[in-house]
Scaffold this motif. Structure first.
Motif, mmCIF file in Angstrom:
data_model
loop_
_atom_site.group_PDB
_atom_site.id
_atom_site.type_symbol
_atom_site.label_atom_id
_atom_site.label_comp_id
_atom_site.label_asym_id
_atom_site.label_seq_id
_atom_site.Cartn_x
_atom_site.Cartn_y
_atom_site.Cartn_z
ATOM 1 N N GLU A 21 0.872 -1.232 -0.161
ATOM 2 C CA GLU A 21 -0.018 0.043 -0.156
ATOM 3 C C GLU A 21 0.943 1.404 0.013
ATOM 4 O O GLU A 21 0.406 2.123 -0.711
ATOM 5 C CB GLU A 21 -0.866 -0.047 1.261
ATOM 6 C CG GLU A 21 -1.868 -1.013 1.327
ATOM 7 C CD GLU A 21 -2.844 -1.405 2.522
ATOM 8 O OE1 GLU A 21 -2.304 -0.871 3.476
ATOM 9 O OE2 GLU A 21 -3.904 -2.065 2.233
ATOM 10 N N ASP A 22 1.783 1.297 0.911
ATOM 11 C CA ASP A 22 2.795 2.369 0.910
ATOM 12 C C ASP A 22 3.582 2.653 -0.555
ATOM 13 O O ASP A 22 3.765 3.652 -1.041
ATOM 14 C CB ASP A 22 3.887 2.195 1.759
ATOM 15 C CG ASP A 22 3.226 2.424 3.506
ATOM 16 O OD1 ASP A 22 1.987 2.972 3.333
ATOM 17 O OD2 ASP A 22 3.939 1.790 4.215
ATOM 18 N N LYS A 81 1.049 4.086 -2.680
ATOM 19 C CA LYS A 81 0.851 5.555 -2.237
ATOM 20 C C LYS A 81 1.840 6.395 -2.677
ATOM 21 O O LYS A 81 1.786 7.434 -3.356
ATOM 22 C CB LYS A 81 0.648 5.624 -0.828
ATOM 23 C CG LYS A 81 0.436 6.921 -0.273
ATOM 24 C CD LYS A 81 -0.621 7.565 -0.460
ATOM 25 C CE LYS A 81 -0.563 9.106 0.380
ATOM 26 N NZ LYS A 81 -1.835 9.648 0.087
ATOM 27 N N ALA A 83 1.934 9.584 -5.532
ATOM 28 C CA ALA A 83 1.691 10.679 -4.397
ATOM 29 C C ALA A 83 1.184 12.207 -5.201
ATOM 30 O O ALA A 83 0.825 12.915 -4.431
ATOM 31 C CB ALA A 83 3.380 10.934 -3.745
ATOM 32 N N CYS A 98 -2.782 11.301 -5.681
ATOM 33 C CA CYS A 98 -3.532 10.467 -4.437
ATOM 34 C C CYS A 98 -3.292 11.130 -3.066
ATOM 35 O O CYS A 98 -2.325 11.260 -2.589
ATOM 36 C CB CYS A 98 -3.123 9.089 -4.264
ATOM 37 S SG CYS A 98 -3.827 8.069 -2.895
ATOM 38 N N PRO A 115 -5.592 7.629 1.601
ATOM 39 C CA PRO A 115 -5.069 6.123 2.018
ATOM 40 C C PRO A 115 -5.200 5.599 0.731
ATOM 41 O O PRO A 115 -6.077 5.566 -0.063
ATOM 42 C CB PRO A 115 -5.683 5.771 2.847
ATOM 43 C CG PRO A 115 -7.303 6.387 3.102
ATOM 44 C CD PRO A 115 -6.978 7.746 2.482
ATOM 45 N N VAL A 116 -4.444 4.498 0.660
ATOM 46 C CA VAL A 116 -4.556 3.419 -0.462
ATOM 47 C C VAL A 116 -4.626 2.060 0.398
ATOM 48 O O VAL A 116 -4.110 1.636 1.546
ATOM 49 C CB VAL A 116 -3.186 3.333 -1.046
ATOM 50 C CG1 VAL A 116 -3.179 1.928 -2.074
ATOM 51 C CG2 VAL A 116 -2.669 4.550 -2.002
ATOM 52 N N LEU A 146 -7.554 3.781 -4.489
ATOM 53 C CA LEU A 146 -6.785 5.076 -4.144
ATOM 54 C C LEU A 146 -7.758 6.087 -3.616
ATOM 55 O O LEU A 146 -8.242 6.624 -4.701
ATOM 56 C CB LEU A 146 -5.771 5.356 -5.209
ATOM 57 C CG LEU A 146 -4.589 4.551 -5.503
ATOM 58 C CD1 LEU A 146 -4.871 3.408 -5.752
ATOM 59 C CD2 LEU A 146 -3.837 5.253 -6.592
ATOM 60 N N SER A 152 -8.517 10.672 -4.942
ATOM 61 C CA SER A 152 -7.230 10.396 -6.220
ATOM 62 C C SER A 152 -7.650 10.994 -7.556
ATOM 63 O O SER A 152 -7.029 10.948 -8.496
ATOM 64 C CB SER A 152 -7.058 9.098 -6.467
ATOM 65 O OG SER A 152 -6.083 8.695 -5.263
#
Length: 340
Positions: free
Chosen positions: A260-261, A264, A268, A271, A274-275, A290, A293
């Motif tokens: 997920e990070d 994201k 960036a 979005c 959070p993802v 996403l 976004s």
């Protein structure tokens, strides 16, 4: 199956909740695929409602620029147009733009920090939103004068003055059936309708832990498109990206890299929320949501891709570490960095 969905374990349809996480796909002949493993989890006690409401005004314009340092010049032209409009707004006691989107098309603006293009020809797109229609009429009137008095090489003002349009924003929610009277008229008479309101929804089933595998010390990098297919779409201001491994053996490496990070970070520039990641082990797939976004999504957005149609193609360009032996055996094209 991966297009514009949320949690694949509990996808809300008008009359039933579906669990697609265990669905399997099998090629059984030319143009024939067997789909098995879908489950219904019962009905909900609510309706799905999509409502719209008026929310200000928007305008979008495009200009073509053919020049040395075209992307940088296009950004500067946009800055000049917006600065002049804001000066006029202040003199007329109008507020600032509510939303501004400047995208230099041809310079891979949609890719953000991942852009690689070097070009001398671009299309400058400026999208703006405002509470007052009169403010955007000012913006529309400033485009043509600026187009002939700013950067050399600016041309392509074919569409003329941009049209000011109302923003129609989407709001989706669940409405309790018990609180929603239903009437059906037949031949001018009301016919009583009883709607079952007892909710029999089950909690989403737990997804078995999926395998995430490190590529090891001899890892090489390949683009995700070598390992998977992708499809993306929208749910309001949420972008969905479905990724399906071309082979089951690829999924653990994809899953290890596409956290997920990581997603994201890759998005960036687009979005703001959070993802989320969901597993579909039956089809060796992942689904990403996403949040925030799409600049409001649909016609509420002034971006060039307000429905996330290009998001999967963008993600398929990300590099995934895999064992060198796997890449060699399967003929996977390594990135230049790995090949070096």
């Amino acid at each position: 199956m991966l297009y514009e969905i949320g949690d694949p374990r509990a996808y809300l349809l008008p009359d039933v909740i579906c669990d697609w996480s265990g669905v399997t796909l099998e090629q059984i002949g030319p143009d024939r695929v067997r789909v098995m493993g879908g489950k219904g989890l019962g009905r909900t006690g609510s309706y799905k409602v999509s409502a719209t409401y008026a929310d200000g005004w928007r305008a979008v314009t495009t200009l073509t620029l053919a020049a040395i340092d075209a992307p940088a010049k296009a950004e500067r032209v946009a800055e000049a147009i917006l600065t002049r409009c804001r000066r006029i707004f202040r003199n007329k006691n109008l507020g600032d733009f509510r939303q501004v989107s400047v995208e230099v098309l041809g310079a891979e603006a949609a890719y953000g920090a991942n852009a690689r293009a070097r070009t001398r020809e671009v299309v400058l797109k400026i999208g703006v939103a405002h509470e007052e229609r009169s403010a955007l009429n000012i913006f529309a009137g400033e485009i043509a004068p600026m187009a002939i008095s700013t950067a050399q090489g600016l041309t392509g003002f074919y569409a003329g003055r941009p049209k000011v349009q109302p923003v129609v924003r989407l709001f989706s929610f669940l409405q309790d059936k018990a609180d929603t009277p239903v009437a059906v008229e037949v031949d001018g008479k009301d016919v009583p309708v009883t709607v079952a309101t007892r909710e029999v929804r089950l909690d989403p089933p737990a997804t078995p832990p999926a395998d995430s595998r490190d590529a090891g010390p001899d890892a090489v990098k390949v683009r995700l498109v070598e390992l998977a297919w992708g499809r993306s779409g929208d749910k309001g201001d949420i972008a969905n990206i479905g990724i399906m491994a071309r082979k089951p053996d690829y999924l653990p490496y994809i899953r290890s890299a596409l956290t997920e990070d990581a997603v994201k970070t890759y998005f960036a520039h687009l979005c703001n929320g959070p993802v989320e990641r969901f597993d579909l082990p039956g089809s060796h797939a992942l689904n990403f949501l996403l949040h925030e976004s799409l600049g409001g999504g649909g016609i509420a957005s002034v971006r060039i891709d307000p429905q996330g149609k290009g998001f999967a193609q963008m993600l398929l360009d990300i590099e995934i570490p895999v064992p060198a032996k796997l890449a060699e055996n399967d003929g996977l094209a390594m990135t230049k960095e790995s090949a070096a």
